[in-house]
Scaffold this motif. Structure first.
Motif, PDB file in Angstrom:
ATOM      1  N   ARG A 421      83.770  97.809  96.412  1.00 40.74           N
ATOM      2  CA  ARG A 421      83.839  96.562  95.648  1.00 40.74           C
ATOM      3  C   ARG A 421      83.673  96.833  94.160  1.00 40.74           C
ATOM      4  NH1 ARG A 421      80.213  91.655  97.662  1.00 40.74           N
ATOM      5  NH2 ARG A 421      81.683  91.925  99.391  1.00 40.74           N
ATOM      6  N   TYR A 424      86.896  98.464  92.860  1.00 42.03           N
ATOM      7  CA  TYR A 424      87.977  97.494  92.690  1.00 42.03           C
ATOM      8  C   TYR A 424      87.750  96.647  91.432  1.00 42.03           C
ATOM      9  CZ  TYR A 424      90.309  98.316  97.153  1.00 42.03           C
ATOM     10  OH  TYR A 424      91.011  98.873  98.191  1.00 42.03           O
ATOM     11  N   ARG A 425      86.495  96.295  91.175  1.00 36.67           N
ATOM     12  CA  ARG A 425      86.198  95.489  89.990  1.00 36.67           C
ATOM     13  C   ARG A 425      86.533  96.262  88.717  1.00 36.67           C
ATOM     14  NH1 ARG A 425      81.579  94.129  91.457  1.00 36.67           N
ATOM     15  NH2 ARG A 425      80.317  95.623  90.303  1.00 36.67           N
TER      16      ARG A 425
END
Length: 431
Positions: A421, A424-425
């Motif tokens: 996560r 991806y950010r």
């Protein structure tokens, strides 16, 4: 030592290539099938099996290869491995089975060595692009050979770039279904809305744009092999439909009412940890047990560095069949030090770039650019005097690292020590 006449007669009557070897590795007898398949000249009697089969000057186990003789001697039972043997047609993959023979004192004095070509056919090395002779590679190939003749589902496990589709094709070639279709489907590159239509097909008018009936991949794979690549990327909603297909062997086209059947052999592959996904609830437990009856791990390139010279020669021949290009000793030494996070796919990319940079027929270290574990000499690299914003440095590094890992974001997150996560950010903000 003269051999019993009964043993020689039995040897000659058997259809497969067989030889008798003593405890000093010397060949004492060879049947007609062996001479036909492996050549009659020069005479093999009195020579060592490792010199005839491998052109070695020492036994296989002293050359880094597994030797069935050692295991057969210790256990007193037959032992078999996969080896690369020299034949009149070149090097071929051969299954070698060794049977120890005991004398009246219950002491092993002789071995009968049987050779079988994979799939019952001559499959020159490389088999479908699979190249290697390291123990880990040959162990993987032995598992494929054992699973090939059956209908048991096989799950191929390995990092990105280790050649899972090539392994699936080898399984197909080693199976009785070899003359029927091999049908691949990449589960990661297909939108969820199209998966069912692609797999099962659809009827005319089933949805907007369905102007005619379309056969699905399951239907095309009837009698052959269905290969589902990156099955770990399959959404839960589609896992249910796949499970029903595997349990019943039946399916319906999208928009159809007729129940259809398909007889196929399933081979699946993933770079993900499916067991962990099962525990996390992102992969169905019942589907996992359906597809993982026979798991086969494909070793990463860093675990089979001794295969690099073979792989390099094979890739260069395929990339430039019109040029006789080779690597300098220094360039090969540079490759041997690299961990290859992108595996064989990364090696191919490095060689492709090197071929464009090399004017002659010799690739030097300066032609090998883009290593993830060393200085990068790509045009985008900033000079030492240039000061860049941290965001720009991070952007360049992440793009370069993703390239080296073949776009595998999960592997990159693991190497960076951050969650997917978080990765991806950062990617959304920088790329």
């Amino acid at each position: 030592m003269p051999l019993p006449t009964e043993l020689l007669q039995l040897l000659e009557a058997l259809p497969e290539p067989r030889i008798v070897v003593d405890t000093a590795y010397r060949i004492l007898a060879a049947n007609s099938a062996y001479r036909r398949e492996f050549g009659e000249n020069p005479e093999v009697i009195g020579r060592t099996c490792y010199e005839v089969s491998h052109h070695f000057d020492r036994p296989c186990d002293q050359q880094g290869e597994s030797c069935p003789r050692q295991q057969a001697w210790k256990s007193g039972r037959p032992s078999r491995v996969i080896h690369r043997h020299h034949t009149p047609r070149g090097e071929e993959f051969v299954e070698v089975e060794l049977l120890p023979l005991r004398d009246a004192a219950d002491k092993t004095t002789l071995f009968v060595e049987t050779m079988r070509f994979l799939g019952g056919k001559h499959l020159p090395a490389p088999v479908l692009g699979m190249v290697g002779r390291s123990p880990s590679f040959l162990q993987m190939l032995e598992l494929l050979e054992r699973a090939g003749p059956s209908n048991t589902p096989v799950l191929l496990l390995g990092e990105s770039g280790t050649g899972k589709e090539l392994a699936a094709q080898a399984l197909h070639r080693l199976s009785p279904r070899r003359d029927r279709p091999f049908v691949p489907l990449d589960c990661s590159g297909l939108p969820e809305t199209l998966f069912e239509s692609e797999l099962f097909g659809h009827e005319k008018g089933a949805f907007t744009g369905a102007t005619q009936r379309k056969a699905g991949l399951v239907e095309l794979a009837d009698g052959g092999t269905l290969f589902l690549d990156e099955i770990g990327d399959l959404p839960l909603t589609q896992q249910v439909k796949l499970l029903r297909l595997l349990e019943t062997g039946t399916y319906r086209r999208v928009g159809g009412v007729e129940t259809l059947r398909s007889d196929f052999r399933l081979v699946a592959a993933t770079h993900r940890d499916l067991q962990r996904m099962v525990e996390d609830g992102t992969f169905r437990r019942d589907l996992y047990y359906r597809i993982s009856a026979f798991p086969v791990r494909l070793p990463p390139l860093r675990e089979r560095r001794e295969d690099l010279p073979l792989l390099v020669a094979h890739l260069l021949e395929r990339l430039t069949p019109q040029r006789k290009v080779r690597l300098s000793p220094e360039a090969m030494a540079r490759l041997m030090k690299h961990d290859f996070p992108g595996n064989v796919r990364e090696l191919r990319n490095l060689l492709e770039r090197a071929l464009l940079l090399a004017d002659g027929e010799l690739i030097e270290p300066r032609h090998l650019t883009g290593f993830a574990d060393g200085p990068c000499t790509e045009p985008e690299r900033a000079s030492e005097a240039e000061i860049l914003p941290l965001d720009e440095v991070e952007r360049r590094y992440l793009r370069h690292a993703l390239e080296q890992l073949g776009g595998d974001k999960k592997a990159l997150a693991a190497r960076l020590g951050i969650s997917e996560r978080t990765l991806y950010r950062r990617l959304r903000g920088l790329l």
